[in-house]
Motif scaffolding. Structure first.
Motif, PDB file in Angstrom:
ATOM      1  N   ALA A  10      35.175  35.052  48.764  1.00  0.00           N
ATOM      2  CA  ALA A  10      35.874  33.813  49.101  1.00  0.00           C
ATOM      3  C   ALA A  10      37.189  34.149  49.804  1.00  0.00           C
ATOM      4  CB  ALA A  10      36.149  33.014  47.834  1.00  0.00           C
ATOM      5  N   PRO A  11      37.545  33.379  50.801  1.00  0.00           N
ATOM      6  CA  PRO A  11      38.807  33.659  51.486  1.00  0.00           C
ATOM      7  C   PRO A  11      39.988  33.422  50.545  1.00  0.00           C
ATOM      8  CG  PRO A  11      37.927  31.553  52.195  1.00  0.00           C
ATOM      9  CD  PRO A  11      36.887  32.189  51.329  1.00  0.00           C
ATOM     10  N   PRO A  12      41.077  34.129  50.746  1.00  0.00           N
ATOM     11  CA  PRO A  12      42.239  33.914  49.879  1.00  0.00           C
ATOM     12  C   PRO A  12      42.802  32.512  50.099  1.00  0.00           C
ATOM     13  CG  PRO A  12      42.799  35.358  51.698  1.00  0.00           C
ATOM     14  CD  PRO A  12      41.322  35.131  51.765  1.00  0.00           C
ATOM     15  N   PRO A  13      43.447  31.953  49.095  1.00  0.00           N
ATOM     16  CA  PRO A  13      44.005  30.613  49.268  1.00  0.00           C
ATOM     17  C   PRO A  13      45.149  30.610  50.280  1.00  0.00           C
ATOM     18  CG  PRO A  13      44.655  31.530  47.154  1.00  0.00           C
ATOM     19  CD  PRO A  13      43.681  32.487  47.772  1.00  0.00           C
ATOM     20  N   GLU A  32      38.712  24.449  39.512  1.00  0.00           N
ATOM     21  CA  GLU A  32      38.606  25.521  40.516  1.00  0.00           C
ATOM     22  C   GLU A  32      39.984  25.950  41.021  1.00  0.00           C
ATOM     23  OE1 GLU A  32      37.992  21.683  42.893  1.00  0.00           O
ATOM     24  OE2 GLU A  32      37.046  22.505  41.118  1.00  0.00           O
ATOM     25  N   GLU A  33      40.949  25.007  41.064  1.00  0.00           N
ATOM     26  CA  GLU A  33      42.311  25.383  41.469  1.00  0.00           C
ATOM     27  C   GLU A  33      42.945  26.272  40.413  1.00  0.00           C
ATOM     28  OE1 GLU A  33      43.515  21.378  44.003  1.00  0.00           O
ATOM     29  OE2 GLU A  33      44.014  21.492  41.885  1.00  0.00           O
ATOM     30  N   GLU A  34      42.737  25.929  39.151  1.00  0.00           N
ATOM     31  CA  GLU A  34      43.263  26.751  38.057  1.00  0.00           C
ATOM     32  C   GLU A  34      42.659  28.150  38.094  1.00  0.00           C
ATOM     33  OE1 GLU A  34      45.723  27.707  35.123  1.00  0.00           O
ATOM     34  OE2 GLU A  34      45.632  25.627  35.794  1.00  0.00           O
ATOM     35  N   ASP A  38      44.775  31.519  38.705  1.00  0.00           N
ATOM     36  CA  ASP A  38      44.730  32.629  37.748  1.00  0.00           C
ATOM     37  C   ASP A  38      44.316  33.931  38.420  1.00  0.00           C
ATOM     38  OD1 ASP A  38      45.544  30.992  35.701  1.00  0.00           O
ATOM     39  OD2 ASP A  38      43.511  30.614  34.943  1.00  0.00           O
ATOM     40  N   ASP A  39      43.401  33.841  39.378  1.00  0.00           N
ATOM     41  CA  ASP A  39      42.957  35.031  40.113  1.00  0.00           C
ATOM     42  C   ASP A  39      44.120  35.632  40.902  1.00  0.00           C
ATOM     43  OD1 ASP A  39      41.076  36.925  41.102  1.00  0.00           O
ATOM     44  OD2 ASP A  39      40.973  35.771  42.973  1.00  0.00           O
ATOM     45  N   MET A  47      53.882  37.317  40.418  1.00  0.00           N
ATOM     46  CA  MET A  47      53.484  35.911  40.417  1.00  0.00           C
ATOM     47  C   MET A  47      53.620  35.222  39.060  1.00  0.00           C
ATOM     48  SD  MET A  47      52.948  35.055  43.480  1.00  0.00           S
ATOM     49  CE  MET A  47      52.050  33.540  43.380  1.00  0.00           C
ATOM     50  N   PRO A  48      53.241  35.837  37.942  1.00  0.00           N
ATOM     51  CA  PRO A  48      53.436  35.140  36.664  1.00  0.00           C
ATOM     52  C   PRO A  48      54.902  34.828  36.381  1.00  0.00           C
ATOM     53  CG  PRO A  48      51.882  36.929  36.385  1.00  0.00           C
ATOM     54  CD  PRO A  48      52.471  37.073  37.763  1.00  0.00           C
ATOM     55  N   ALA A  49      55.803  35.753  36.734  1.00  0.00           N
ATOM     56  CA  ALA A  49      57.226  35.494  36.533  1.00  0.00           C
ATOM     57  C   ALA A  49      57.693  34.344  37.423  1.00  0.00           C
ATOM     58  CB  ALA A  49      58.039  36.753  36.828  1.00  0.00           C
TER      59      ALA A  49
END
Length: 141
Positions: A10-13, A32-34, A38-39, A47-49
């Motif tokens: 799948a292409p990156p967002p 699917e957005e979640e 998460d991916d 990114m989490p920070a």
């Protein structure tokens, strides 16, 4: 040969999608957005920070707790996120005004909306807006 062909990943967002997912309330994301978020969060260490800082800033805005802003700025500066550092520097330049804007329970939104509407009416008249004509248009609109 077709049965053994691999499917393309799948292409990156898009960056704007990613920004929308991070700034949106977590309960309003589709499944699917979640999953895509998460991916992405699992692939990049920063990114989490970033997501945590954005969520805490949004909570500060919604709860009207502007007094927590200096602590939020200190926490942001502790992480290696240069874009958030630039944002926090801008907030800190006018810290008193930002805290004053985040703290009181009232909002100047309705007044700003009326001012915006009057400016739009004036722009529509292409510089031909004398005060009496503008007054009539504002009262009739």
């Amino acid at each position: 040969m077709r049965d053994g062909a691999k499917t393309a990943p799948a292409p990156p967002p898009k960056p704007q999608d990613l920004c929308s997912w991070i700034t949106r309330h977590p309960g309003h994301l589709r499944a699917e957005e979640e999953q895509q978020l998460d991916d992405v969060l699992s692939r990049r260490s920063q990114m989490p920070a970033l997501r945590g800082h954005v969520e805490s800033f949004a909570r500060m805005i919604c709860d009207r707790t502007g007094t927590c802003l200096p602590a939020w700025i200190r926490v942001v500066r502790a992480d290696d996120l240069p874009h958030l550092h630039a944002f926090s520097d801008g907030l800190e330049r006018d810290l008193d005004a930002v805290i004053a804007g985040l703290t009181p329970p009232w909002s100047s939104g309705p007044v700003d909306g009326h001012v915006n509407r009057i400016k739009m009416l004036k722009r529509q008249m292409y510089g031909r807006a004398s005060l009496p004509l503008l007054r009539k248009r504002v009262l009739l609109a």
